[in-house]
Design an enzyme around this catalytic site. Structure first.
Site, PDB file in Angstrom:
ATOM      1  CG  HIS A  66      21.944  10.413  68.174  1.00  0.00           C
ATOM      2  ND1 HIS A  66      20.731  10.630  67.583  1.00  0.00           N
ATOM      3  CD2 HIS A  66      22.389  11.630  68.574  1.00  0.00           C
ATOM      4  CE1 HIS A  66      20.444  11.929  67.630  1.00  0.00           C
ATOM      5  NE2 HIS A  66      21.442  12.565  68.215  1.00  0.00           N
ATOM      6  CG  ASP A 177      19.649  16.033  66.640  1.00  0.00           C
ATOM      7  OD1 ASP A 177      20.473  15.121  66.784  1.00  0.00           O
ATOM      8  OD2 ASP A 177      19.016  16.527  67.593  1.00  0.00           O
ATOM      9  CD  GLU A 207      21.323  12.039  71.853  1.00  0.00           C
ATOM     10  OE1 GLU A 207      21.888  12.921  72.523  1.00  0.00           O
ATOM     11  OE2 GLU A 207      20.292  12.288  71.173  1.00  0.00           O
ATOM     12  CD  GLU A 208      17.454  13.378  69.603  1.00  0.00           C
ATOM     13  OE1 GLU A 208      17.167  14.017  70.628  1.00  0.00           O
ATOM     14  OE2 GLU A 208      18.146  13.844  68.684  1.00  0.00           O
ATOM     15  CG  ASP A 230      24.351  14.632  68.786  1.00  0.00           C
ATOM     16  OD1 ASP A 230      23.623  14.944  67.833  1.00  0.00           O
ATOM     17  OD2 ASP A 230      23.935  14.077  69.812  1.00  0.00           O
ATOM     18  CG  HIS A 318      14.966  18.072  68.643  1.00  0.00           C
ATOM     19  ND1 HIS A 318      14.826  17.633  69.942  1.00  0.00           N
ATOM     20  CD2 HIS A 318      16.147  17.561  68.215  1.00  0.00           C
ATOM     21  CE1 HIS A 318      15.881  16.897  70.288  1.00  0.00           C
ATOM     22  NE2 HIS A 318      16.702  16.851  69.241  1.00  0.00           N
TER      23      HIS A 318
HETATM   24 ZN   LIG Z   1      21.286  14.672  68.624  1.00  0.00          ZN
END
Ligand SMILES: [Zn+2]
Length: 348
Positions: A66, A177, A207-208, A230, A318
């Site tokens: 992603h 990420d 995706e998130e 990922d 994140h």
């Molecule tokens: Zn991810």
């Protein structure tokens, strides 16, 4: 098999702005980078970038990474010019305090600061309280009228942090990420020669916020096998116990057994472990009690697709200080390259 990856591409990718639904800068960069290596390249309705490379068999391998990163979106500009925002993807508000961000305005990126009340005017009880997302604001340093000219509700906001290499093989950046997964997939497309499978490399969107891009991308491809490339949270840090680590930094590719969305078929799981053993690729099992990745959407496509997430361990996931180990990234690259070239038992 031990191929040296050029990480300067990863540095560039982490510097691009691309929260969920606003991935165009990443997609455009990748499209021109990948064009020389693709048999076909196209973008679908949702914005997924799909790169095709013909194989020697009639089987299709779908590889997802992603493009989107977690971030923010402006919801309101107040009469003093402070910006309020909503999160896009899972962000802990504590990680936003006292950080720099870049607002993606129509006129270009604008630097902002997420302010925080100084200790001088707060009590100990204030400081022990949780920080609600809706109490946070961005200060652009500009007069209110100018802010209103430049910034609109709906503008996306990315965390602002430079890519740094440090310690022993470690990288720290925002958006590792999943630009690290994007980096691996792009390098695979460049490296693979006469693959066994027809390769569909899909750089997915959104995706998130719920694996949205992978869902539509999978529908258009009759995949016989799929991997999501990922990142996954590595909780091997002070204050956490070994049973909660999920994966360890430097422990190699995380071969997923289970997460909140997908259970890898046992034969596929065993074959992947065996390849790593035989090819001397560092690996570890990923057992994640929650969370998911594009495999969660792809494995339920049509009558079902054997799928596994191959994960890059990431500390502080994140946040603007995500940390990864170059050797783990290389291990994911090596495992997927081997499968692309040789095929995998049970799905040949
Ligand atoms: Zn991810």
């Amino acid at each position: 098999m031990t191929k040296k990856l050029d990480f300067s591409l990863l540095k560039t990718l982490t510097g691009l702005a691309g929260i969920s639904g606003r991935e165009a800068p990443v997609r455009q960069y990748l499209q021109s980078w990948l064009e020389p290596y693709a048999d076909e390249i196209r973008t679908d309705t949702l914005g997924n970038l799909i790169v095709y490379k013909k194989g020697t068999s009639d089987k299709n391998l779908l590889l997802c990474a992603h493009m989107d990163e977690v971030g923010l979106m402006v919801r309101y500009v107040d009469d003093r010019g402070f910006l309020y925002f909503v999160p896009v993807g899972g962000i802990d508000p504590r990680t936003l305090l006292a950080q720099r961000v870049r607002i993606q305005t129509q006129q270009g990126p604008l630097l902002g600061i997420i302010g925080t009340k100084p200790a001088h005017i707060t009590t100990e009880a204030d400081r022990a309280k949780a920080v609600p997302m809706n109490s946070l604001y961005i200060d652009t340093g500009l007069p209110a009228a100018q802010v209103r000219d430049l910034v609109q509700a709906g503008d996306s906001v990315v965390l602002d942090r430079t890519y740094e290499e440090f310690g022993d093989n470690r990288i720290c950046a925002k958006a590792l990420d999943n630009r690290a997964g994007v980096f691996v997939l792009a390098q695979l497309i460049r490296a693979v020669q006469n693959p066994f499978y027809n390769i569909y490399a899909v750089f997915t969107v959104q995706e998130e916020v719920g694996l949205r891009g992978a869902k539509t991308a999978a529908f258009g491809i009759n995949a016989d096998l799929s991997f999501a490339i990922d990142t996954t949270g590595a909780a091997d840090i002070p204050g956490s116990s070994p049973q909660d680590y999920i994966v360890r930094l430097g422990g190699g590719v995380g071969i997923s057994a289970i997460d909140g969305y997908t259970i890898t078929p046992q034969t596929l799981f065993e074959s992947l472990k065996q390849i790593c053993e035989e090819q001397n690729i560092r690996w570890q099992v990923r057992v994640a009690p929650r969370g998911g990745n594009d495999a969660g959407a792809v494995h339920l496509d049509k009558t079902g697709v054997p799928s596994c997430a191959l994960s890059i361990p990431t500390r502080n996931i994140h946040s603007c200080v995500e940390v990864e180990d170059k050797q783990d990234i290389t291990a994911v690259f090596q495992l997927v390259l081997y499968v692309m070239q040789q095929g995998i038992a049970g799905i040949k």
